[in-house]
Design a protein around this motif. Structure first.
Motif, PDB file in Angstrom:
ATOM      1  N   ARG A 227       0.829  -1.196   0.152  1.00 42.93           N
ATOM      2  CA  ARG A 227      -0.081   0.037   0.075  1.00 42.93           C
ATOM      3  C   ARG A 227       0.906   1.276   0.093  1.00 42.93           C
ATOM      4  O   ARG A 227       0.409   2.114  -0.590  1.00 42.93           O
ATOM      5  CB  ARG A 227      -1.028  -0.082   1.061  1.00 42.93           C
ATOM      6  CG  ARG A 227      -2.071   1.146   1.198  1.00 42.93           C
ATOM      7  CD  ARG A 227      -2.995   1.105   2.467  1.00 42.93           C
ATOM      8  NE  ARG A 227      -3.510  -0.229   2.425  1.00 42.93           N
ATOM      9  CZ  ARG A 227      -3.335  -0.859   3.457  1.00 42.93           C
ATOM     10  NH1 ARG A 227      -2.445  -0.847   4.424  1.00 42.93           N
ATOM     11  NH2 ARG A 227      -4.114  -2.291   3.571  1.00 42.93           N
ATOM     12  N   PHE A 228       1.886   1.360   0.890  1.00 48.92           N
ATOM     13  CA  PHE A 228       2.878   2.203   0.870  1.00 48.92           C
ATOM     14  C   PHE A 228       3.612   2.821  -0.695  1.00 48.92           C
ATOM     15  O   PHE A 228       3.721   3.778  -0.907  1.00 48.92           O
ATOM     16  CB  PHE A 228       3.939   2.041   1.907  1.00 48.92           C
ATOM     17  CG  PHE A 228       5.022   3.150   2.007  1.00 48.92           C
ATOM     18  CD1 PHE A 228       4.543   4.374   2.576  1.00 48.92           C
ATOM     19  CD2 PHE A 228       6.282   2.741   1.288  1.00 48.92           C
ATOM     20  CE1 PHE A 228       5.626   5.407   2.631  1.00 48.92           C
ATOM     21  CE2 PHE A 228       7.287   3.951   1.516  1.00 48.92           C
ATOM     22  CZ  PHE A 228       6.889   5.244   2.151  1.00 48.92           C
ATOM     23  N   PHE A 229       3.711   1.416  -1.494  1.00 46.85           N
ATOM     24  CA  PHE A 229       4.396   1.744  -2.705  1.00 46.85           C
ATOM     25  C   PHE A 229       3.360   1.952  -3.866  1.00 46.85           C
ATOM     26  O   PHE A 229       3.801   1.890  -5.024  1.00 46.85           O
ATOM     27  CB  PHE A 229       5.560   0.652  -2.859  1.00 46.85           C
ATOM     28  CG  PHE A 229       6.543   0.596  -2.014  1.00 46.85           C
ATOM     29  CD1 PHE A 229       7.811   1.487  -2.670  1.00 46.85           C
ATOM     30  CD2 PHE A 229       6.929  -0.069  -0.856  1.00 46.85           C
ATOM     31  CE1 PHE A 229       8.889   1.697  -2.078  1.00 46.85           C
ATOM     32  CE2 PHE A 229       7.991   0.051  -0.331  1.00 46.85           C
ATOM     33  CZ  PHE A 229       9.185   0.804  -0.702  1.00 46.85           C
ATOM     34  N   GLY A 230       1.893   1.887  -3.465  1.00 44.00           N
ATOM     35  CA  GLY A 230       0.936   1.731  -4.493  1.00 44.00           C
ATOM     36  C   GLY A 230       0.701   0.596  -5.212  1.00 44.00           C
ATOM     37  O   GLY A 230       0.598   0.567  -6.624  1.00 44.00           O
ATOM     38  N   LEU A 231       1.335  -0.635  -4.780  1.00 40.67           N
ATOM     39  CA  LEU A 231       1.304  -1.747  -5.338  1.00 40.67           C
ATOM     40  C   LEU A 231       0.060  -2.799  -4.723  1.00 40.67           C
ATOM     41  O   LEU A 231      -0.771  -2.292  -3.667  1.00 40.67           O
ATOM     42  CB  LEU A 231       2.342  -2.547  -5.157  1.00 40.67           C
ATOM     43  CG  LEU A 231       3.863  -1.853  -5.530  1.00 40.67           C
ATOM     44  CD1 LEU A 231       5.095  -2.630  -5.328  1.00 40.67           C
ATOM     45  CD2 LEU A 231       3.911  -1.582  -7.127  1.00 40.67           C
ATOM     46  N   ALA A 232      -0.312  -3.647  -5.467  1.00 36.77           N
ATOM     47  CA  ALA A 232      -1.421  -4.838  -5.049  1.00 36.77           C
ATOM     48  C   ALA A 232      -1.198  -6.054  -5.872  1.00 36.77           C
ATOM     49  O   ALA A 232      -0.215  -6.323  -6.661  1.00 36.77           O
ATOM     50  CB  ALA A 232      -2.629  -3.986  -5.420  1.00 36.77           C
TER      51      ALA A 232
ATOM     52  N   LEU B 240       0.929  -2.504 -10.167  1.00 35.55           N
ATOM     53  CA  LEU B 240       0.504  -1.345  -9.810  1.00 35.55           C
ATOM     54  C   LEU B 240      -1.143  -1.360  -9.362  1.00 35.55           C
ATOM     55  O   LEU B 240      -1.762  -2.154  -9.930  1.00 35.55           O
ATOM     56  CB  LEU B 240       0.691  -0.189 -10.819  1.00 35.55           C
ATOM     57  CG  LEU B 240       1.919   0.263 -11.227  1.00 35.55           C
ATOM     58  CD1 LEU B 240       1.866   1.211 -12.425  1.00 35.55           C
ATOM     59  CD2 LEU B 240       2.208   1.205  -9.886  1.00 35.55           C
ATOM     60  N   LEU B 241      -1.441  -0.578  -8.487  1.00 40.23           N
ATOM     61  CA  LEU B 241      -2.720  -0.739  -8.052  1.00 40.23           C
ATOM     62  C   LEU B 241      -4.080  -0.650  -9.225  1.00 40.23           C
ATOM     63  O   LEU B 241      -4.835  -1.199  -9.204  1.00 40.23           O
ATOM     64  CB  LEU B 241      -3.027   0.301  -6.709  1.00 40.23           C
ATOM     65  CG  LEU B 241      -4.467   0.156  -6.213  1.00 40.23           C
ATOM     66  CD1 LEU B 241      -5.075  -1.126  -5.640  1.00 40.23           C
ATOM     67  CD2 LEU B 241      -4.600   1.261  -5.220  1.00 40.23           C
ATOM     68  N   GLU B 242      -3.478   0.375  -9.945  1.00 41.51           N
ATOM     69  CA  GLU B 242      -4.618   0.717 -11.079  1.00 41.51           C
ATOM     70  C   GLU B 242      -4.495  -0.421 -12.099  1.00 41.51           C
ATOM     71  O   GLU B 242      -5.702  -0.778 -12.704  1.00 41.51           O
ATOM     72  CB  GLU B 242      -4.091   1.767 -11.971  1.00 41.51           C
ATOM     73  CG  GLU B 242      -4.194   3.107 -11.038  1.00 41.51           C
ATOM     74  CD  GLU B 242      -5.686   3.347 -10.719  1.00 41.51           C
ATOM     75  OE1 GLU B 242      -6.710   3.157 -11.453  1.00 41.51           O
ATOM     76  OE2 GLU B 242      -5.990   3.718  -9.496  1.00 41.51           O
ATOM     77  N   ASP B 243      -3.332  -1.220 -12.269  1.00 41.55           N
ATOM     78  CA  ASP B 243      -3.223  -2.357 -13.249  1.00 41.55           C
ATOM     79  C   ASP B 243      -3.832  -3.650 -12.599  1.00 41.55           C
ATOM     80  O   ASP B 243      -4.539  -4.136 -13.344  1.00 41.55           O
ATOM     81  CB  ASP B 243      -1.710  -2.663 -13.450  1.00 41.55           C
ATOM     82  CG  ASP B 243      -1.007  -1.633 -14.446  1.00 41.55           C
ATOM     83  OD1 ASP B 243      -1.720  -1.024 -15.035  1.00 41.55           O
ATOM     84  OD2 ASP B 243      -0.076  -1.763 -14.448  1.00 41.55           O
ATOM     85  N   ALA B 244      -3.863  -3.542 -11.282  1.00 40.67           N
ATOM     86  CA  ALA B 244      -4.526  -4.809 -10.555  1.00 40.67           C
ATOM     87  C   ALA B 244      -5.848  -4.449 -10.645  1.00 40.67           C
ATOM     88  O   ALA B 244      -6.835  -5.692 -10.797  1.00 40.67           O
ATOM     89  CB  ALA B 244      -3.937  -5.008  -9.143  1.00 40.67           C
ATOM     90  N   LYS B 245      -6.492  -3.563 -10.697  1.00 34.72           N
ATOM     91  CA  LYS B 245      -7.884  -3.093 -10.624  1.00 34.72           C
ATOM     92  C   LYS B 245      -8.354  -3.351 -12.165  1.00 34.72           C
ATOM     93  O   LYS B 245      -9.408  -4.187 -12.143  1.00 34.72           O
ATOM     94  CB  LYS B 245      -8.139  -1.853 -10.207  1.00 34.72           C
ATOM     95  CG  LYS B 245      -8.211  -1.253  -8.907  1.00 34.72           C
ATOM     96  CD  LYS B 245      -8.498   0.096  -8.532  1.00 34.72           C
ATOM     97  CE  LYS B 245      -8.320   0.429  -6.983  1.00 34.72           C
ATOM     98  NZ  LYS B 245      -8.662   1.780  -6.726  1.00 34.72           N
TER      99      LYS B 245
END
Length: 201
Positions: A129-134, A154-159
């Motif tokens: 979460r700190f690095f904006g990952l998922a 990346l969180l956006e890519d994961a979504k």
């Protein structure tokens, strides 16, 4: 009745997943791995130092330099392994499946087809979460554990991946339900016609 046909397939004509270009994990995920790696070895070193002072048999005091050398060698080897394993990992989202490759000494490629996926989960740990990952987990039929987990996205890519796979699942479920409904209607019509013919007789 149509004749049963079972022709032989030329293996050389089948598509090769090896030719798929895989996308590497985010470089920030290597920082997450390094932090977890450092925490483990610092705890191990702290334990060795603590034993150095409380060991009444003087084993740790007499052999501390050798234990420290072993700790250092393991640290270097594991760091190199961590770096190589990170570079070897990659994934790809295709129209009908998801591919994930990992492994250093022996490579493992996992392919999960969309028609087997029943559930998609997105997770974020504290460091991620700190690095904006998922991370993404794909669950298939017949198991409570995930069949495929991809970290370092990346969180956006994961979504986007979660949304894409979920959409494919809904399309497959809708198509299956529609097919079953059509078959049921056809069966009901055949039964109705059979009953009508029986009444006429």
């Amino acid at each position: 009745m149509s004749e049963f046909i079972n022709p032989t397939i030329d293996i050389s004509t089948l598509p090769k997943f090896e030719e798929t270009k895989l996308k590497p994990l985010q470089k920030a995920f290597f920082n997450v791995m390094l932090i977890q790696f450092a925490i483990f070895y610092l705890i191990l070193l702290a334990g060795m130092v603590a034993m150095y002072f409380i060991d009444k048999q003087h084993f740790f005091r007499d052999n501390f330099i050798y234990l420290f050398l072993v700790w250092t060698v393991l640290l270097i080897l594991n760091f190199l392994y961590l770096k190589i394993s990170f570079a070897k990992k990659g994934f790809a989202l295709r129209e009908h499946d998801v591919i994930f490759k990992t492994g250093v000494v022996s490579e493992t490629t996992t392919i999960v087809t969309n028609n087997r996926v029943q559930h998609v989960a997105l997770h974020q740990g504290m460091l991620s979460r700190f690095f904006g990952l998922a991370s993404i987990e794909l669950f298939t039929a017949g198991g409570s554990a995930s069949d495929l987990k991809i970290n370092g996205l990346l969180l956006e890519d994961a979504k986007k991946i979660k949304e894409s796979v979920s959409l494919k699942i809904n399309e497959i479920v809708s198509a299956t339900t529609s097919s079953e409904s059509t078959d049921k209607v056809s069966t009901d019509e055949e039964q109705l016609n059979f009953n009508k013919d029986s009444d006429e007789i």
